[in-house]
Scaffold this active site. Sequence first.
Site, PDB file in Angstrom:
ATOM      1  N   GLU A  35       0.334  -2.692  -2.882  1.00  0.00           N
ATOM      2  CA  GLU A  35      -0.802  -3.416  -2.295  1.00  0.00           C
ATOM      3  C   GLU A  35      -1.997  -2.510  -2.003  1.00  0.00           C
ATOM      4  OE1 GLU A  35      -2.011  -6.528  -1.539  1.00  0.00           O
ATOM      5  OE2 GLU A  35      -0.405  -7.136  -2.882  1.00  0.00           O
ATOM      6  N   HIS A  37      -3.139   0.031  -3.872  1.00  0.00           N
ATOM      7  CA  HIS A  37      -3.917   0.081  -5.115  1.00  0.00           C
ATOM      8  C   HIS A  37      -4.594  -1.267  -5.381  1.00  0.00           C
ATOM      9  CE1 HIS A  37      -0.601   3.087  -6.075  1.00  0.00           C
ATOM     10  NE2 HIS A  37      -1.685   3.803  -6.253  1.00  0.00           N
ATOM     11  N   GLN A  61      -2.810  18.383 -10.503  1.00  0.00           N
ATOM     12  CA  GLN A  61      -2.892  18.331  -9.036  1.00  0.00           C
ATOM     13  C   GLN A  61      -1.520  18.424  -8.375  1.00  0.00           C
ATOM     14  OE1 GLN A  61      -4.728  14.322  -9.198  1.00  0.00           O
ATOM     15  NE2 GLN A  61      -3.539  13.872  -7.377  1.00  0.00           N
ATOM     16  N   GLY A 148      -8.886   5.261  -1.318  1.00  0.00           N
ATOM     17  CA  GLY A 148      -8.220   4.793  -0.111  1.00  0.00           C
ATOM     18  C   GLY A 148      -8.347   5.783   1.037  1.00  0.00           C
ATOM     19  N   LYS A 150      -6.114   6.163   3.047  1.00  0.00           N
ATOM     20  CA  LYS A 150      -4.764   6.756   3.102  1.00  0.00           C
ATOM     21  C   LYS A 150      -4.813   8.248   2.760  1.00  0.00           C
ATOM     22  CE  LYS A 150      -0.206   7.120   2.306  1.00  0.00           C
ATOM     23  NZ  LYS A 150      -0.111   8.012   1.179  1.00  0.00           N
ATOM     24  N   GLN A 154      -8.768  13.668   0.557  1.00  0.00           N
ATOM     25  CA  GLN A 154      -9.178  13.487  -0.841  1.00  0.00           C
ATOM     26  C   GLN A 154     -10.515  12.730  -0.909  1.00  0.00           C
ATOM     27  OE1 GLN A 154      -6.504  12.280  -4.254  1.00  0.00           O
ATOM     28  NE2 GLN A 154      -7.310  10.284  -3.711  1.00  0.00           N
ATOM     29  N   SER A 186       2.805   3.596  -0.214  1.00  0.00           N
ATOM     30  CA  SER A 186       2.686   4.774  -1.061  1.00  0.00           C
ATOM     31  C   SER A 186       3.623   4.605  -2.246  1.00  0.00           C
ATOM     32  CB  SER A 186       3.087   6.024  -0.263  1.00  0.00           C
ATOM     33  OG  SER A 186       3.333   7.101  -1.138  1.00  0.00           O
ATOM     34  N   SER A 187       3.201   5.114  -3.393  1.00  0.00           N
ATOM     35  CA  SER A 187       4.083   5.058  -4.569  1.00  0.00           C
ATOM     36  C   SER A 187       5.389   5.799  -4.286  1.00  0.00           C
ATOM     37  CB  SER A 187       3.389   5.696  -5.771  1.00  0.00           C
ATOM     38  OG  SER A 187       2.170   5.033  -6.033  1.00  0.00           O
TER      39      SER A 187
HETATM   40  P1  AMP Z   1      -2.620   7.282  -6.060  1.00  0.00           P
HETATM   41  O1  AMP Z   1      -2.127   6.408  -7.173  1.00  0.00           O
HETATM   42  O2  AMP Z   1      -1.588   7.598  -5.041  1.00  0.00           O
HETATM   43  O3  AMP Z   1      -3.374   8.492  -6.560  1.00  0.00           O
HETATM   44  O4  AMP Z   1      -3.694   6.415  -5.276  1.00  0.00           O
HETATM   45  C1  AMP Z   1      -4.801   5.849  -5.931  1.00  0.00           C
HETATM   46  C2  AMP Z   1      -5.795   5.385  -4.897  1.00  0.00           C
HETATM   47  O5  AMP Z   1      -5.163   4.421  -4.062  1.00  0.00           O
HETATM   48  C3  AMP Z   1      -6.274   6.511  -3.990  1.00  0.00           C
HETATM   49  O6  AMP Z   1      -7.660   6.355  -3.733  1.00  0.00           O
HETATM   50  C4  AMP Z   1      -5.457   6.300  -2.735  1.00  0.00           C
HETATM   51  O7  AMP Z   1      -6.089   6.767  -1.562  1.00  0.00           O
HETATM   52  C5  AMP Z   1      -5.355   4.784  -2.718  1.00  0.00           C
HETATM   53  N1  AMP Z   1      -4.208   4.369  -1.902  1.00  0.00           N
HETATM   54  C6  AMP Z   1      -2.937   4.854  -1.946  1.00  0.00           C
HETATM   55  N2  AMP Z   1      -2.177   4.271  -1.000  1.00  0.00           N
HETATM   56  C7  AMP Z   1      -2.990   3.419  -0.343  1.00  0.00           C
HETATM   57  C8  AMP Z   1      -2.797   2.522   0.756  1.00  0.00           C
HETATM   58  N3  AMP Z   1      -1.618   2.392   1.369  1.00  0.00           N
HETATM   59  N4  AMP Z   1      -3.845   1.783   1.180  1.00  0.00           N
HETATM   60  C9  AMP Z   1      -5.070   1.908   0.577  1.00  0.00           C
HETATM   61  N5  AMP Z   1      -5.312   2.728  -0.466  1.00  0.00           N
HETATM   62  C10 AMP Z   1      -4.288   3.471  -0.911  1.00  0.00           C
END
Ligand code: AMP
Length: 297
Positions: A35, A37, A61, A148, A150, A154, A186-187
């Site tokens: 959710e 993403h 990274q 995000g 989150k 970053q 989180s993934s």
């Molecule tokens: P990632 O796939 O983990 O690199 O995340 C891709 C984008 O989704 C990044 O900008 C994260 O900050 C954002 N994101 C990850 N988890 C969340 C979350 N729980 N709520 C909002 N945005 C998120």
Amino acid sequence: MNVVRTIPALRAALAEPRRTGASIGLVPTMGAFHEGHLSLMRRARADCGVVVVSLFVNPTQFNDPSDLEVYPRDAAHDERLAEQAGADFLFAPQPHDMYPAGFATTVSVSGITEVLEGAQRGRQHFDGVATVVTKLFNIVEPDVAYFGQKDAQQALVVKRLVADLDIPVHVEVCPTMREPDGLAMSSRNRLLSEPERDRARSLHRALATVRDAVLRGERDPAAARTAALNELDRAGVQTEYLELVAPQTLTPVPSLEGETLAVVAANVGAIRLIDNETINPLSTTQNAATSTENGRP
Ligand code: AMP
């Protein structure tokens, strides 16, 4: 939705909407959509004429090769979810498309990258983030890019490089989406066992401990921090850091009088999780802000 795998194909696909003046929104991701993403994609859909979601598990990274190896990947599921969230293009390149032989350039932001995640994960982490995000901005040339809260550090790093390198993109930082019990989505959550999932709630509880202390009138960061660390210790997670910092500079605050970012990173078993919460002692709407973070504004 079109799935596009190469840089020339994406540029060609975006030429026509760009010519007609459609605004382009970019949501950079590493896949395994949840959710969090999807909230970024929906926001981009609401704001922009064309929505590009990038899906690239960026090897540069990752400081820990085993973390890269186990990072969840679920391409078919991700394609379905991105389409449902309204993406027009899913850009899913391979590492050799992004880093062909001879690749030799790094974008490196100093200062705010040297603390917290940068201190724990090493220089390489934010260098990898800054370089891949700069490449994505050059490939897509978005009007708006969505990140995000989150990953608060970053988001600051991306804003810094956009300002410093005069990249003509607006960076929009969107609220953290949470599970009903407060765990930030989180993934990596899908890698947690049942008991670890339970212990992982302590990160959010630790941040709530700081917030509650501040709302009760605590102004000493050391006292609030100790209470939060106790929460993590009780849950048996290995804390990497829990700090109360200024939201723009990420330096520890001397007092909890102004807006403070509480940030935490901890290992739950082998899984590394991060979370943060902005705390404002002067805000009477703190509880409303918290429920926005829960995805229920
Ligand atoms: P990632 O796939 O983990 O690199 O995340 C891709 C984008 O989704 C990044 O900008 C994260 O900050 C954002 N994101 C990850 N988890 C969340 C979350 N729980 N709520 C909002 N945005 C998120």
